[in-house]
Write a protein that holds these residues in place. Sequence first.
Motif, PDB file in Angstrom:
ATOM      1  N   LYS A   1      55.656  72.035  46.714  1.00 54.13           N
ATOM      2  CA  LYS A   1      56.654  72.639  47.046  1.00 54.13           C
ATOM      3  C   LYS A   1      57.542  72.774  45.958  1.00 54.13           C
ATOM      4  O   LYS A   1      57.844  71.911  44.928  1.00 54.13           O
ATOM      5  CB  LYS A   1      57.567  71.669  48.221  1.00 54.13           C
ATOM      6  CG  LYS A   1      56.729  71.524  49.226  1.00 54.13           C
ATOM      7  CD  LYS A   1      57.745  70.679  50.178  1.00 54.13           C
ATOM      8  CE  LYS A   1      56.954  70.105  51.496  1.00 54.13           C
ATOM      9  NZ  LYS A   1      57.862  69.132  52.236  1.00 54.13           N
ATOM     10  N   PRO A   2      58.071  73.885  45.860  1.00 53.76           N
ATOM     11  CA  PRO A   2      59.085  74.219  44.666  1.00 53.76           C
ATOM     12  C   PRO A   2      60.350  73.077  44.623  1.00 53.76           C
ATOM     13  O   PRO A   2      60.956  72.762  46.058  1.00 53.76           O
ATOM     14  CB  PRO A   2      59.684  75.596  44.799  1.00 53.76           C
ATOM     15  CG  PRO A   2      58.547  76.157  45.681  1.00 53.76           C
ATOM     16  CD  PRO A   2      58.060  74.907  46.473  1.00 53.76           C
ATOM     17  N   LYS A   3      60.867  72.416  43.696  1.00 46.39           N
ATOM     18  CA  LYS A   3      61.503  71.700  43.532  1.00 46.39           C
ATOM     19  C   LYS A   3      62.777  71.942  43.252  1.00 46.39           C
ATOM     20  O   LYS A   3      63.223  72.841  42.190  1.00 46.39           O
ATOM     21  CB  LYS A   3      61.432  70.495  42.666  1.00 46.39           C
ATOM     22  CG  LYS A   3      61.961  69.229  42.861  1.00 46.39           C
ATOM     23  CD  LYS A   3      61.734  68.124  41.949  1.00 46.39           C
ATOM     24  CE  LYS A   3      60.380  67.560  42.555  1.00 46.39           C
ATOM     25  NZ  LYS A   3      60.027  66.347  41.625  1.00 46.39           N
ATOM     26  N   ILE A   4      64.100  71.789  43.655  1.00 51.02           N
ATOM     27  CA  ILE A   4      65.435  72.285  44.071  1.00 51.02           C
ATOM     28  C   ILE A   4      66.349  71.105  43.868  1.00 51.02           C
ATOM     29  O   ILE A   4      66.363  70.097  44.306  1.00 51.02           O
ATOM     30  CB  ILE A   4      65.842  73.078  45.154  1.00 51.02           C
ATOM     31  CG1 ILE A   4      64.862  74.069  45.698  1.00 51.02           C
ATOM     32  CG2 ILE A   4      67.257  73.673  45.013  1.00 51.02           C
ATOM     33  CD1 ILE A   4      64.761  75.423  44.698  1.00 51.02           C
TER      34      ILE A   4
ATOM     35  N   PHE B   1      61.195  73.361  50.898  1.00 50.01           N
ATOM     36  CA  PHE B   1      61.444  72.984  49.119  1.00 50.01           C
ATOM     37  C   PHE B   1      61.538  71.483  49.332  1.00 50.01           C
ATOM     38  O   PHE B   1      62.102  70.786  50.090  1.00 50.01           O
ATOM     39  CB  PHE B   1      62.871  73.735  48.935  1.00 50.01           C
ATOM     40  CG  PHE B   1      62.693  75.187  48.769  1.00 50.01           C
ATOM     41  CD1 PHE B   1      62.281  75.714  47.724  1.00 50.01           C
ATOM     42  CD2 PHE B   1      63.484  75.864  49.953  1.00 50.01           C
ATOM     43  CE1 PHE B   1      62.092  77.265  47.546  1.00 50.01           C
ATOM     44  CE2 PHE B   1      63.139  77.093  49.610  1.00 50.01           C
ATOM     45  CZ  PHE B   1      62.625  77.971  48.693  1.00 50.01           C
TER      46      PHE B   1
ATOM     47  N   ASP C   1      61.642  68.754  36.784  1.00 51.71           N
ATOM     48  CA  ASP C   1      60.953  69.976  36.602  1.00 51.71           C
ATOM     49  C   ASP C   1      61.209  70.858  37.670  1.00 51.71           C
ATOM     50  O   ASP C   1      60.578  71.492  38.534  1.00 51.71           O
ATOM     51  CB  ASP C   1      59.261  69.683  36.717  1.00 51.71           C
ATOM     52  CG  ASP C   1      58.514  70.913  36.206  1.00 51.71           C
ATOM     53  OD1 ASP C   1      59.253  71.781  35.444  1.00 51.71           O
ATOM     54  OD2 ASP C   1      57.358  71.287  36.814  1.00 51.71           O
TER      55      ASP C   1
ATOM     56  N   LYS D   1      62.963  73.907  39.755  1.00 49.64           N
ATOM     57  CA  LYS D   1      62.634  75.450  39.567  1.00 49.64           C
ATOM     58  C   LYS D   1      64.170  76.298  39.945  1.00 49.64           C
ATOM     59  O   LYS D   1      64.444  77.403  39.354  1.00 49.64           O
ATOM     60  CB  LYS D   1      61.748  75.999  40.715  1.00 49.64           C
ATOM     61  CG  LYS D   1      60.457  75.357  40.576  1.00 49.64           C
ATOM     62  CD  LYS D   1      59.830  75.558  39.346  1.00 49.64           C
ATOM     63  CE  LYS D   1      58.398  74.965  39.185  1.00 49.64           C
ATOM     64  NZ  LYS D   1      58.255  74.335  37.717  1.00 49.64           N
TER      65      LYS D   1
ATOM     66  N   LYS E   1      64.089  81.493  47.955  1.00 47.31           N
ATOM     67  CA  LYS E   1      62.859  81.770  47.849  1.00 47.31           C
ATOM     68  C   LYS E   1      62.604  82.968  46.595  1.00 47.31           C
ATOM     69  O   LYS E   1      61.509  82.820  45.950  1.00 47.31           O
ATOM     70  CB  LYS E   1      62.357  82.088  48.945  1.00 47.31           C
ATOM     71  CG  LYS E   1      62.283  81.218  50.097  1.00 47.31           C
ATOM     72  CD  LYS E   1      61.656  81.666  51.503  1.00 47.31           C
ATOM     73  CE  LYS E   1      61.576  80.593  52.414  1.00 47.31           C
ATOM     74  NZ  LYS E   1      61.096  81.065  53.865  1.00 47.31           N
TER      75      LYS E   1
ATOM     76  N   VAL F   1      62.603  81.358  43.179  1.00 51.44           N
ATOM     77  CA  VAL F   1      61.734  80.547  42.663  1.00 51.44           C
ATOM     78  C   VAL F   1      60.344  81.151  42.805  1.00 51.44           C
ATOM     79  O   VAL F   1      59.349  80.487  42.579  1.00 51.44           O
ATOM     80  CB  VAL F   1      61.894  78.977  43.188  1.00 51.44           C
ATOM     81  CG1 VAL F   1      63.285  78.625  42.949  1.00 51.44           C
ATOM     82  CG2 VAL F   1      61.686  79.262  44.641  1.00 51.44           C
TER      83      VAL F   1
ATOM     84  N   ALA G   1      58.885  82.175  45.643  1.00 51.79           N
ATOM     85  CA  ALA G   1      58.480  81.605  46.923  1.00 51.79           C
ATOM     86  C   ALA G   1      58.401  82.309  48.023  1.00 51.79           C
ATOM     87  O   ALA G   1      58.205  81.865  49.347  1.00 51.79           O
ATOM     88  CB  ALA G   1      58.901  80.147  47.287  1.00 51.79           C
TER      89      ALA G   1
END
Length: 130
Positions: free
Chosen positions: A3-6, A32, A54, A56, A124, A127, A129
């Motif tokens: 999952k993209p990290k926020i 996320f 790390d 996004k 979304k 990043v 997504a």
Amino acid sequence: MPKPKIIIAKLGLDGHDRGAKVIARALAEAGFEVVYTGIRQTPSQVIETAIQEDAKLIGVSILSGSHMELVGELMKIMRERGVNIPVLVGGIIPPEDRDALLKMGVAAVYGPGTPLREIIDIVKKLVGAS
């Protein structure tokens, strides 16, 4: 696929974090991975967290009125350190300050009452997504 990290952050001495927690929850439910920094973070601390995780995207919630100084410092440190990820700012932001924040490099500025769907959609998009 991870999952993209926020990162959701509260800068400065602002201790009102209900809005940040609502956004963090909505983004987590939208798929996320969300890291909430907690209150009273410095710009340097937020950037360190973003690098370590790390991330996004960084979402900053600020209600104290010190958004120009704190977000300015955040963007300055990001440039100095070569950190190139989108930053969203939400909170009590006077309309006349929105353009200045965007000129600093902030990707978008949101105020109270912004629909969660709108915030999720821009995250979304930013990043990759969507």
